[in-house]
Design an enzyme around this catalytic site. Structure first.
Site, PDB file in Angstrom:
ATOM      1  N   HIS A 206      19.641  -2.784 -12.930  1.00 48.21           N
ATOM      2  CA  HIS A 206      20.496  -3.363 -14.052  1.00 48.21           C
ATOM      3  C   HIS A 206      19.597  -4.583 -13.849  1.00 48.21           C
ATOM      4  CE1 HIS A 206      22.742  -0.365 -16.529  1.00 48.21           C
ATOM      5  NE2 HIS A 206      23.490  -0.381 -15.759  1.00 48.21           N
TER       6      HIS A 206
ATOM      7  N   ASP B 181      26.484  -1.622 -11.082  1.00 48.36           N
ATOM      8  CA  ASP B 181      26.267  -0.912 -11.579  1.00 48.36           C
ATOM      9  C   ASP B 181      25.604   0.690 -11.391  1.00 48.36           C
ATOM     10  OD1 ASP B 181      26.283  -2.523 -12.886  1.00 48.36           O
ATOM     11  OD2 ASP B 181      26.613  -1.358 -14.587  1.00 48.36           O
ATOM     12  N   GLU B 182      25.566   1.340 -11.497  1.00 50.40           N
ATOM     13  CA  GLU B 182      24.248   2.662 -12.220  1.00 50.40           C
ATOM     14  C   GLU B 182      22.842   2.090 -11.053  1.00 50.40           C
ATOM     15  OE1 GLU B 182      25.995   4.112 -16.559  1.00 50.40           O
ATOM     16  OE2 GLU B 182      24.831   1.966 -16.182  1.00 50.40           O
ATOM     17  N   ASN B 183      23.091   2.096 -10.017  1.00 52.51           N
ATOM     18  CA  ASN B 183      21.812   1.401  -9.497  1.00 52.51           C
ATOM     19  C   ASN B 183      20.901   3.096  -9.334  1.00 52.51           C
ATOM     20  OD1 ASN B 183      19.462   1.736  -7.523  1.00 52.51           O
ATOM     21  ND2 ASN B 183      21.115   1.322  -5.765  1.00 52.51           N
TER      22      ASN B 183
ATOM     23  N   GLU C  60      31.143   0.332  -8.134  1.00 51.43           N
ATOM     24  CA  GLU C  60      30.502   0.548  -7.134  1.00 51.43           C
ATOM     25  C   GLU C  60      30.395  -0.165  -6.169  1.00 51.43           C
ATOM     26  OE1 GLU C  60      29.807   0.950 -10.625  1.00 51.43           O
ATOM     27  OE2 GLU C  60      28.434   2.428 -10.915  1.00 51.43           O
TER      28      GLU C  60
END
Lengths: 729, 729
Positions: B273, B341-343, B393
């Site tokens: 992000h 998050d969300e890597n 995460e």
């Protein structure tokens, strides 16, 4: 002809044969320009452009539309074009495929929207703001001498957006436009009540939309010193309750204004209206004794104190030199406004040193001493590269011609300055805090035809400025005091002097008002919010809205008189007088319909008299039909108002703070009943009894007295109706 | 008992005999505390206090009231007391005679409003926020361990203001209150859409009102880097389109929050992000080649790119060291949120150096590498005096116990962290962008009774945070997405776990909502503005409002799917889906009434069956009366919706952008007709034909399909009605 040169330049850039241009030139000669009233029916634009030719067809807006900017404009045109796209997108829902901003890389020559600026504009007084807008079904071409002119053209273009069954479009037309006056401003008083940078920036968005080009910030007064000074920090630290603009914020505001082609003119009101300066620096006041007449405190009221700067101390001028150097570097505009108004001279009169100085220096009057002070200040400003500007009071014998006079006292002061060769702007007649109706401001021309001034003298009147003094406004209702009335003033200052059709102005203003709301103005939305606060959660706001919609806050300075001047900066601005809006539209329409009705009735009665024994209806049937429609319109409203009191009363009873409107609401119901009775008597020719007339008189007399600091604005219409019954004695 | 000690301390200060206090103590023992549901009927306060005793009489508010602050609180209590007075004044119209602010000089012992703070509070996690509020007809005494507790008490006091025929008052009562959870937050995503400092400050005002104490700013993401960095200026200069907070502004926001007892927790989302970081510094990304996978551009869409920070370069850690040193000095809070998050790991998978590094260092997975990165980051944050915080995460094997986990993925993740001894807060179930109804958030308890955790494990769950992700919000509708739902979440986190009465929550929420509006929230006002934009100046907004009032924007992530993810940051947020509000009240009430109606009908039908040959009315006359009232309520709405389409159609036709609601409006009219018919059949026992049932089925099926990214929220009720006719086969 310069605009034509531009078009030719532009067309050459795109390789379009000049033949076409020549053809266009010929077309221009053939078709007489439609202007003034004739144009009005085709467009809603405020301010009305100088010249406009209607074309054939429509330019359809589609989401694939791109914008190409060419020429040598300042980069602000890219921001302007991007904002234009976003506003268009918000209005139409079109999700334009340009993912980011319009940039110099967007150079698609086939773009349907072409903007051409010949040179970089400067945000200074007198910059060229003209533009030419040519819309055909295929293309929109906006060309201008400067990017600032192009911004003005984009404001016009946005207002031309319309829709039909097929979608959104702008009509094919050509506009040649430029401002009548170079100075088209709004003064915002941020001293009496402070407004955050967001509120100021919103005003800049709205001002840009109506092509105004000056925001004058009244930064200091007895109630607050609203700007950070790094050289004399006690000014803002002790003089603002923490409510001031940091220099970083000021730079942001200036930048924001610059991007919109708007000048920021700062005002530091001196030598009076300056209590907030002396909390940190009492030694600069004209007070005497160990504390120099202090300790001073931020003034929470108005017009009480009279501290004034000391004009005989060299330290004061040293201070002013440093302070104005700092401010001159911060504010890029060439003008620095030093106020100069309403110095009552009390501290000067009671300071023996000052009295002695006046005698020694042959300064017999307060005005002479203030002029001495101003001259010293002028030298300081000149040293720092600024031109001085001030209110009428600074205009005394011997003031240098470089000074700009802002006239609040009246037209005579304005013309006197112009005759003597001073540049000047008009503010008298544009005071938004006095709750005057829009048309009054609109028809207030700085240079009416009737004025006896030479062309050179007229040229000294460079424009005007609306003034939003903030004793009674805060962030919640500032927009409803400025907008949409400011748009009408902006039109007065931009459009031709011949554009004076009040009905058409009001018609266009409704469209403009809707746009202003979409651009962020809360003049409409916050009314409902404020009404909800007054009624509480358990009540529908409609009865209170019906009532408030015919009210206006008392005019001029009457509110302070009614409050016996006991109110402070913290007076709650959440009452009926704060919700009621200037120029109450419902009441205005009702008054207009009443006037129309009485004219029609007179015409019919005359016709009836001419034909013995006939009825009104038979006397002139088509006029009678109009009369009936008008009467029914009036009766619908009158019945609503008559019955509104019983709906409003439970709300009043449930909310103690509404107690002060009970009599007013009752009065509205009673005068509405009078209106109904008067119409009945007028049309049926019922004999009026002295009793009816007497009671009508006392009801109206009471109803005319302000309550809750508001007036019922349908009363003039009811009075006319009642007066018309005089014929039926 | 501590609160009692405080009262005793306070009373001693004022010389009130301890006897009286002892009496009070005895009273306390006698009267059982009224709490939970029982209290509700007496008050509208949100969040509901822990304990409340109703007294006798009323404390009357008058404009001569003064406030006296005593004890040793932080000076923020003076600002709090001043704001309290201004808000009270705005609500009641009382023009308090205190001309300026409440100051330490206001020490009148006879002041009717007394505030006592025992010590200066600190704006840190776990600070004492308890307070005791004792209201008698003579005096209001607010006492607290800290000034922050006193601020919480002032929020309660404001909500207790009521009115009767005599004026405004607060009822006599005693409240003992303290929060259940220490962390009660709101995340505002300022990266996807930027919000000005004014919008942020407004949220702080509103959060203070509902006793929330954390504003978490999601400052960076692929779509923007929203904060000035003086050490690495290309971050904000190239990563923000000029939309960022200067450090001066950040300090202002922190100060503003501190004055309200609210912590500002900054988030810098890493290593994913993070596109906006690489526009200025591509070398810190994990991209390969001469341009490191760039040139990078600000992402205008969502979830497309996958740039991620490079975890194997020492220069990256040197950069992070300098950057977080700067940010640690700027933000005073002990927590620094690093996202995490969300890597998706794409750049890591395709970078051979990174792959080699993973092999060499025995980091087999993406998670392992990210953990390595986080540990390096943790060392940096620790060095600069900060505790690390991140999303689920970051919680992998071997993470140090000092790390705080914010759980977005679900309760199991939350409990797992708590069981392993990590401090954690809940965000799953509090995502405001998913358009869930208020009660769903409200009943989402971080630690429900049913949870299998020890007392120590439960203590690791320190609170929760609502998340306002900003893909689809801007300044115009952000408030309607946050408020009033956030108030219900704030109550969940403050009040006792036993406070779970949904009806009473909704009842109090209406009062709270009105207050929130008065404090600046535009959740109500901007609806009308947005509707006016859609209808244009020539149309009344009512038909569109009637329609929108039963719509909700599609839930969860459906909007993006419907738009096929083609939308950008500049997608116009001015459509029906942007006006429609979560938890549409009109639809919710209708559904509740329908459920009630069907229950009553069942009861009556059963009664009717028991008595052969009787009518519904005769079977149970009192139940039947309620049924009739409920049915009439339903029919009033159903008839309005049925006929609304013909009123709305001309507005749709006049506004091309409304074309996408035409079928929905038609559907509303058809399902309303179905509802009317179903009621008729149910009560009259009309035989249902297969034809009717078939058509009803296909109408409902079509009506349930989202149009204009919205759902019609009365459909479940209509389905229930239609389903109920099954008995009449």
């Amino acid at each position: 002809m310069r605009t034509y040169a531009l078009i030719i330049a532009l067309l050459s850039v795109y390789g379009i044969p000049l033949l076409l241009c020549a053809q266009q030139q010929k077309d221009k000669e053939k078709a007489a320009p439609i202007s003034g009233q004739a144009v009005a029916q085709y467009c809603h634009v405020v301010p009305l452009p100088q010249e406009m030719r209607i074309g054939t067809g429509k330019f359809r807006l589609v989401s694939t539309a791109t914008i190409c900017v060419s020429g040598n404009g300042h980069t602000r045109i890219y921001g302007g074009a991007s904002r234009f796209l976003r506003n268009l997108s918000d209005r139409t829902g079109l999700n334009f495929m340009i993912e980011g901003y319009v940039t110099p890389q967007d150079t698609i020559r086939s773009s349907p929207i072409q903007i051409f600026c010949r040179r970089a504009g400067k945000v200074v007084l007198g910059e060229d703001e003209s533009y030419t807008l040519t819309i055909t079904p295929q293309q929109i071409v906006l060309s201008a001498e400067t990017d600032i002119g192009a911004l003005r053209g984009l404001a016009t273009l946005l207002q031309l957006v319309d829709s039909d069954a097929e979608g959104y479009f702008v009509p094919a037309l050509t506009i040649y436009d430029k401002p009548r006056f170079a100075w088209r401003g709004l003064l915002l008083d941020v001293a009496r009540h402070f407004f955050s940078a967001d509120v100021v920036k919103k005003q800049l968005d709205l001002l840009e939309f109506v092509k105004a080009n000056v925001l004058h910030l009244h930064l200091t007064d007895d109630q607050g010193f609203r700007i950070e000074s790094k050289t004399y920090p006690k000014l803002h630290e002790l003089g603002s309750d923490g409510q001031y603009y940091s220099q970083a914020t000021v730079r942001e505001i200036i930048q924001y204004a610059d991007e919109r082609g708007i000048r920021i003119v700062p005002e530091f009101d001196l030598p009076g209206h300056s209590t907030s300066w002396y909390i940190g620096y009492p030694e600069f006041s004209s007070g005497t004794g160990a504390t120099f007449g202090g300790p001073y405190r931020i003034d929470r009221r108005w017009g009480r104190g009279s501290p004034v700067m000391n004009p005989i101390k060299e330290e004061v001028y040293q201070f002013l030199d440093v302070f104005f150097k700092e401010m001159s570097e911060l504010f890029p505009d060439e003008y620095m406004h030093i106020g100069g108004d309403e110095n009552n001279g009390e501290q000067w009169a009671t300071n023996p040193d000052i009295q002695a100085f006046m005698r020694q220096n042959n300064l017999p009057t307060k005005a002479a001493l203030q002029n001495y002070f101003n001259k010293r200040l002028l030298a300081i400003l000149t040293k720092h590269g600024k031109k001085m500007m001030g209110w009428d009071e600074i205009f005394v014998e011997g003031v240098p011609k470089t000074v700009m006079i802002q006239s609040w006292q009246g037209r005579e002061a304005l013309y006197r300055a112009a005759r003597q060769g001073y540049a000047t702007i008009l503010s008298n007649g544009y005071y938004l805090d006095l709750h005057e109706p829009t048309d009054r401001h609109y028809l207030n021309d700085p240079v009416p035809d009737s004025v006896k001034l030479s062309a050179e003298e007229k040229a000294m009147i460079v424009g005007g400025e609306a003034c939003m003094w903030s004793e009674y406004i805060n962030a919640a209702n500032v927009d409803s005091r400025i907008w949409p009335r400011m748009a009408a003033i902006a039109e007065r200052l931009w459009s031709s002097a011949s554009v004076r059709d009040v009905d058409d102005m009001y018609r266009r203003l409704e469209h403009c008002s809707a746009w202003l709301e979409q651009l962020g103005s809360t003049h409409e939305t916050n009314v409902a919010m404020m009404l909800r606060r007054l009624t509480g959660v358990h009540h529908d706001i409609q009865p209170l809205k019906t009532f408030v919609d015919v009210l206006e806050t008392v005019k001029e300075y009457k509110r302070g008189q009614l409050l016996k001047f006991t109110y402070t900066t913290f007076y709650p601005l959440t009452g009926i007088a704060d919700v009621a809006r200037p120029d109450a539209r419902v009441a205005r329409n009702f008054r207009a319909q009443t006037a129309k009705y009485l004219t029609l009735l007179k015409k019919l009665t005359d016709a009836q008299k001419a034909i013995k024994g006939t009825t009104l209806a038979a006397a002139d049937s088509s006029t009678y039909e109009t009369l009936v429609a008008t009467r029914e319109f009036m009766l619908t409203w009158l019945r609503l108002w008559k019955s509104n009191h019983e709906r409003l009363l439970p709300i009043i009873r449930a909310n103690p703070r509404l107690a002060d409107i009970e009599e007013h609401s009752l009065s509205l119901s009673l005068v509405a009943q009078l209106g109904i009775e008067a119409i009945d008597r007028l049309e049926r020719g019922v004999i009026i009894t002295p009793q009816w007339r007497y009671v009508a008189g006392i009801i109206l007399e009471r109803a005319k007295q302000p309550r809750a600091q508001t007036d019922i604005m349908i009363i003039p219409a009811i009075e006319q109706l009642v007066k018309a019954t005089d014929g039926y004695k």
